[in-house]
Design an enzyme around this catalytic site. Structure first.
Site, mmCIF file in Angstrom:
data_model
loop_
_atom_site.group_PDB
_atom_site.id
_atom_site.type_symbol
_atom_site.label_atom_id
_atom_site.label_comp_id
_atom_site.label_asym_id
_atom_site.label_seq_id
_atom_site.Cartn_x
_atom_site.Cartn_y
_atom_site.Cartn_z
ATOM 1 N N ARG A 174 7.275 58.910 42.508
ATOM 2 C CA ARG A 174 7.935 57.589 42.485
ATOM 3 C C ARG A 174 9.362 57.676 43.014
ATOM 4 O O ARG A 174 9.856 56.771 43.685
ATOM 5 C CB ARG A 174 7.901 57.029 41.057
ATOM 6 C CG ARG A 174 6.501 56.618 40.614
ATOM 7 C CD ARG A 174 6.493 56.152 39.174
ATOM 8 N NE ARG A 174 7.461 55.074 38.974
ATOM 9 C CZ ARG A 174 7.950 54.765 37.765
ATOM 10 N NH1 ARG A 174 7.605 55.451 36.698
ATOM 11 N NH2 ARG A 174 8.805 53.768 37.635
ATOM 12 N N ASP A 205 14.720 51.814 40.647
ATOM 13 C CA ASP A 205 14.676 52.311 42.038
ATOM 14 C C ASP A 205 16.024 52.282 42.751
ATOM 15 O O ASP A 205 16.138 52.759 43.885
ATOM 16 C CB ASP A 205 13.631 51.502 42.843
ATOM 17 C CG ASP A 205 13.867 49.982 42.748
ATOM 18 O OD1 ASP A 205 12.882 49.236 42.627
ATOM 19 O OD2 ASP A 205 15.043 49.546 42.780
ATOM 20 N N HIS A 239 16.943 50.180 32.223
ATOM 21 C CA HIS A 239 15.987 51.271 32.036
ATOM 22 C C HIS A 239 16.323 52.526 32.834
ATOM 23 O O HIS A 239 15.468 53.387 33.007
ATOM 24 C CB HIS A 239 14.568 50.786 32.393
ATOM 25 C CG HIS A 239 14.084 49.714 31.464
ATOM 26 N ND1 HIS A 239 13.082 48.834 31.789
ATOM 27 C CD2 HIS A 239 14.494 49.348 30.222
ATOM 28 C CE1 HIS A 239 12.880 47.999 30.784
ATOM 29 N NE2 HIS A 239 13.739 48.285 29.824
ATOM 30 N N CYS A 266 19.611 66.643 31.600
ATOM 31 C CA CYS A 266 19.075 67.704 30.751
ATOM 32 C C CYS A 266 18.353 67.059 29.567
ATOM 33 O O CYS A 266 18.918 66.188 28.902
ATOM 34 C CB CYS A 266 20.227 68.590 30.245
ATOM 35 S SG CYS A 266 19.695 69.736 28.955
ATOM 36 N N CYS A 301 21.712 75.225 29.630
ATOM 37 C CA CYS A 301 21.010 75.603 28.382
ATOM 38 C C CYS A 301 19.562 76.007 28.617
ATOM 39 O O CYS A 301 18.867 76.383 27.674
ATOM 40 C CB CYS A 301 21.067 74.444 27.377
ATOM 41 S SG CYS A 301 19.969 73.070 27.800
ATOM 42 N N SER A 317 6.909 40.578 34.565
ATOM 43 C CA SER A 317 5.813 40.061 33.726
ATOM 44 C C SER A 317 6.345 39.686 32.351
ATOM 45 O O SER A 317 5.646 39.088 31.541
ATOM 46 C CB SER A 317 4.718 41.119 33.571
ATOM 47 O OG SER A 317 5.281 42.279 32.954
HETATM 48 C C1 BV8 Z 1 12.973 50.040 22.621
HETATM 49 C C2 BV8 Z 1 11.500 52.991 32.846
HETATM 50 C C3 BV8 Z 1 13.784 50.487 20.398
HETATM 51 C C4 BV8 Z 1 10.529 54.127 32.909
HETATM 52 C C5 BV8 Z 1 10.386 51.269 31.502
HETATM 53 C C6 BV8 Z 1 8.970 44.539 20.383
HETATM 54 C C7 BV8 Z 1 7.703 43.993 20.492
HETATM 55 C C8 BV8 Z 1 6.647 44.725 21.080
HETATM 56 C C9 BV8 Z 1 6.869 46.027 21.547
HETATM 57 C C10 BV8 Z 1 8.125 46.555 21.419
HETATM 58 C C11 BV8 Z 1 9.173 45.837 20.849
HETATM 59 N N1 BV8 Z 1 10.289 46.615 20.890
HETATM 60 C C12 BV8 Z 1 9.987 47.805 21.442
HETATM 61 C C13 BV8 Z 1 8.666 47.799 21.763
HETATM 62 C C14 BV8 Z 1 7.940 48.893 22.384
HETATM 63 C C15 BV8 Z 1 8.121 48.911 23.898
HETATM 64 C C16 BV8 Z 1 7.411 47.769 24.561
HETATM 65 O O1 BV8 Z 1 8.013 46.755 24.909
HETATM 66 N N2 BV8 Z 1 6.137 47.957 24.823
HETATM 67 C C17 BV8 Z 1 5.378 46.976 25.568
HETATM 68 C C18 BV8 Z 1 4.345 47.688 26.421
HETATM 69 C C19 BV8 Z 1 4.761 45.993 24.593
HETATM 70 N N3 BV8 Z 1 9.526 48.905 24.267
HETATM 71 C C20 BV8 Z 1 10.215 50.060 24.210
HETATM 72 O O2 BV8 Z 1 9.741 51.103 23.812
HETATM 73 C C21 BV8 Z 1 11.665 50.005 24.690
HETATM 74 N N4 BV8 Z 1 12.488 50.680 23.721
HETATM 75 O O3 BV8 Z 1 12.800 48.877 22.423
HETATM 76 O O4 BV8 Z 1 13.669 50.892 21.734
HETATM 77 C C22 BV8 Z 1 12.422 50.679 19.763
HETATM 78 C C23 BV8 Z 1 11.753 51.880 19.953
HETATM 79 C C24 BV8 Z 1 10.486 52.049 19.344
HETATM 80 C C25 BV8 Z 1 9.904 51.020 18.603
HETATM 81 C C26 BV8 Z 1 10.604 49.801 18.446
HETATM 82 C C27 BV8 Z 1 11.868 49.645 19.033
HETATM 83 C C28 BV8 Z 1 11.824 50.757 25.994
HETATM 84 C C29 BV8 Z 1 11.169 49.999 27.101
HETATM 85 C C30 BV8 Z 1 11.555 50.632 28.471
HETATM 86 C C31 BV8 Z 1 10.369 51.387 29.052
HETATM 87 N N5 BV8 Z 1 10.709 51.869 30.398
HETATM 88 N N6 BV8 Z 1 10.770 51.724 32.717
HETATM 89 C C32 BV8 Z 1 9.714 54.089 34.175
HETATM 90 O O5 BV8 Z 1 9.925 53.208 35.039
HETATM 91 O O6 BV8 Z 1 8.857 54.974 34.298
HETATM 92 S S1 BV8 Z 1 9.507 49.848 31.405
HETATM 93 C C33 BV8 Z 1 8.857 49.512 32.928
HETATM 94 O O7 BV8 Z 1 7.815 48.620 32.698
HETATM 95 C C34 BV8 Z 1 9.792 48.784 33.845
HETATM 96 O O8 BV8 Z 1 11.112 49.250 33.773
HETATM 97 C C35 BV8 Z 1 9.653 47.361 33.433
HETATM 98 O O9 BV8 Z 1 10.553 47.029 32.441
HETATM 99 C C36 BV8 Z 1 8.284 47.342 32.831
HETATM 100 C C37 BV8 Z 1 7.336 46.650 33.772
HETATM 101 O O10 BV8 Z 1 7.687 45.370 33.751
HETATM 102 P P1 BV8 Z 1 7.898 44.587 35.111
HETATM 103 O O11 BV8 Z 1 9.113 45.084 35.793
HETATM 104 O O12 BV8 Z 1 7.828 43.168 34.749
HETATM 105 O O13 BV8 Z 1 6.691 44.994 36.046
HETATM 106 P P2 BV8 Z 1 5.178 44.527 35.929
HETATM 107 O O14 BV8 Z 1 4.421 45.404 36.835
HETATM 108 O O15 BV8 Z 1 4.790 44.416 34.480
HETATM 109 O O16 BV8 Z 1 5.200 43.022 36.486
HETATM 110 C C38 BV8 Z 1 5.539 42.754 37.826
HETATM 111 C C39 BV8 Z 1 5.657 41.249 37.930
HETATM 112 O O17 BV8 Z 1 6.039 40.901 39.254
HETATM 113 C C40 BV8 Z 1 4.345 40.531 37.656
HETATM 114 O O18 BV8 Z 1 4.623 39.412 36.816
HETATM 115 C C41 BV8 Z 1 3.880 40.071 39.040
HETATM 116 O O19 BV8 Z 1 3.172 38.858 38.968
HETATM 117 C C42 BV8 Z 1 5.187 39.881 39.750
HETATM 118 N N7 BV8 Z 1 5.182 40.084 41.208
HETATM 119 C C43 BV8 Z 1 4.498 41.017 41.920
HETATM 120 N N8 BV8 Z 1 4.837 40.920 43.229
HETATM 121 C C44 BV8 Z 1 5.762 39.925 43.329
HETATM 122 C C45 BV8 Z 1 5.984 39.392 42.045
HETATM 123 N N9 BV8 Z 1 6.847 38.382 41.823
HETATM 124 C C46 BV8 Z 1 7.513 37.887 42.898
HETATM 125 N N10 BV8 Z 1 7.356 38.352 44.153
HETATM 126 C C47 BV8 Z 1 6.496 39.365 44.403
HETATM 127 N N11 BV8 Z 1 6.350 39.816 45.662
#
Ligand code: BV8
Length: 246
Positions: free
Chosen positions: A68, A102, A117, A125, A150, A189
């Site tokens: 990626r 990115d 993020h 590290c 480390c 999303s």
């Molecule tokens: C946290 C980096 C405290 C890594 C990423 C509350 C409720 C429920 C769950 C939780 C909650 N609080 C915490 C959670 C758990 C979790 C969570 O949300 N889980 C989800 C799956 C339910 N959150 C966490 O763990 C966060 N930490 O809150 O800490 C905590 C900890 C533990 C427990 C409680 C609290 C950390 C979240 C960060 C994760 N890291 N990225 C990496 O990239 O590898 S997330 C990653 O996925 C992205 O960064 C991004 O945020 C996410 C994807 O979302 P999108 O960017 O929206 O992408 P997606 O593909 O989903 O959608 C694309 C959209 O674009 C679509 O709608 C599509 O239709 C549209 N599209 C496509 N093409 C186009 C377009 N639109 C316009 N034009 C186009 N051409």
């Protein structure tokens, strides 16, 4: 685009923007749920982008991020990124918040980017957290590079599921959601918390919210929330032309 919406654009004093993977889709970067190919197919991102996955199989997780990262470095900003870079100087207050890792918003010219993020082009590290600017890539399938101080593995400088977000970035994002009078949620999303709540915090305090997406599935609607369906690379330049003409 209604006249009422156009008026909100022209009157906006603080514009906040939240972007997701959809903004980078037209730069050739798969959206988050699309990023799994090859032998990572069959895994959910939530299973790979976690500390537990890295603990269990550091080599596989490192390789996924290397793939990626190489994609992100090869990618170029697209008209959606450039539209947001053009918008920044046109409004009195502008906060760009991104979930993307990115680095394309900065490469497109935005001066201040709130990276919720992290950034996939950086590594740190895994034990001390110190940022590492460069490293020698191991052979594919090999263990991640190690910290010169480390000896612990390096890891991508991103926020994994289950990890807390950088507090300063989160505070900036929340402050913007509460203060803005126009909030654009572009190419996300809105599924991942706590970023997903930002547009609705803005709507609740009376800001005009504009959701720009190719699909409105799962997106909230209601008072003050406008849906503009289409490609970010087309809708954003059009929004700029009509909201900030000349
Ligand atoms: C946290 C980096 C405290 C890594 C990423 C509350 C409720 C429920 C769950 C939780 C909650 N609080 C915490 C959670 C758990 C979790 C969570 O949300 N889980 C989800 C799956 C339910 N959150 C966490 O763990 C966060 N930490 O809150 O800490 C905590 C900890 C533990 C427990 C409680 C609290 C950390 C979240 C960060 C994760 N890291 N990225 C990496 O990239 O590898 S997330 C990653 O996925 C992205 O960064 C991004 O945020 C996410 C994807 O979302 P999108 O960017 O929206 O992408 P997606 O593909 O989903 O959608 C694309 C959209 O674009 C679509 O709608 C599509 O239709 C549209 N599209 C496509 N093409 C186009 C377009 N639109 C316009 N034009 C186009 N051409």
């Amino acid at each position: 685009m209604t006249e009422q919406l156009l008026e909100s654009l022209r009157q906006a004093r603080h514009v906040a923007v939240l972007t997701g993977a959809g903004v980078s889709a037209e730069s050739g970067l798969p959206t988050f749920r699309g990023a799994l190919t090859g032998h990572w197919a069959g895994h959910r991102p939530e299973d790979l982008a976690t500390p537990e996955a890295f603990e269990r199989n550091p080599a596989m997780v490192w390789d996924w991020y290397r793939m990626r990262r190489e994609g992100a470095l090869r990618a170029e900003p697209n008209p959606a990124h450039f539209a947001l870079a053009r918008l920044e100087p046109l409004v009195s207050r502008f906060t760009l918040i991104t979930q993307n890792v990115d680095g394309l918003h900065r490469r497109a010219g935005n001066q201040t980017v709130v990276e919720l993020h992290g950034d996939i082009t950086r590594a740190r590290c895994a034990r001390e957290g110190t940022l590492v600017e460069s490293w020698v890539e191991p052979p594919r399938g090999g263990n991640p590079p190690t910290c010169a101080d480390c000896g612990a593995f390096l890891r991508p400088d991103v926020v994994w599921f289950g990890e807390t977000l950088p507090q300063r970035a989160l505070r900036q994002a929340w402050a913007a959601a509460y203060d803005c009078d126009l909030f654009l949620a572009v190419g996300t999303s809105n599924l991942v918390e706590p970023a997903a709540t930002l547009p609705w915090l803005a709507a609740a305090q009376g800001a005009t919210v504009v959701v720009i997406n190719t699909s409105m599935e799962g997106q909230r609607s209601g008072a003050g929330i406008h849906h503009l369906t289409g490609l970010a690379s087309e809708v954003l330049p059009d929004l700029l032309e009509r909201g900030w003409p000349g």
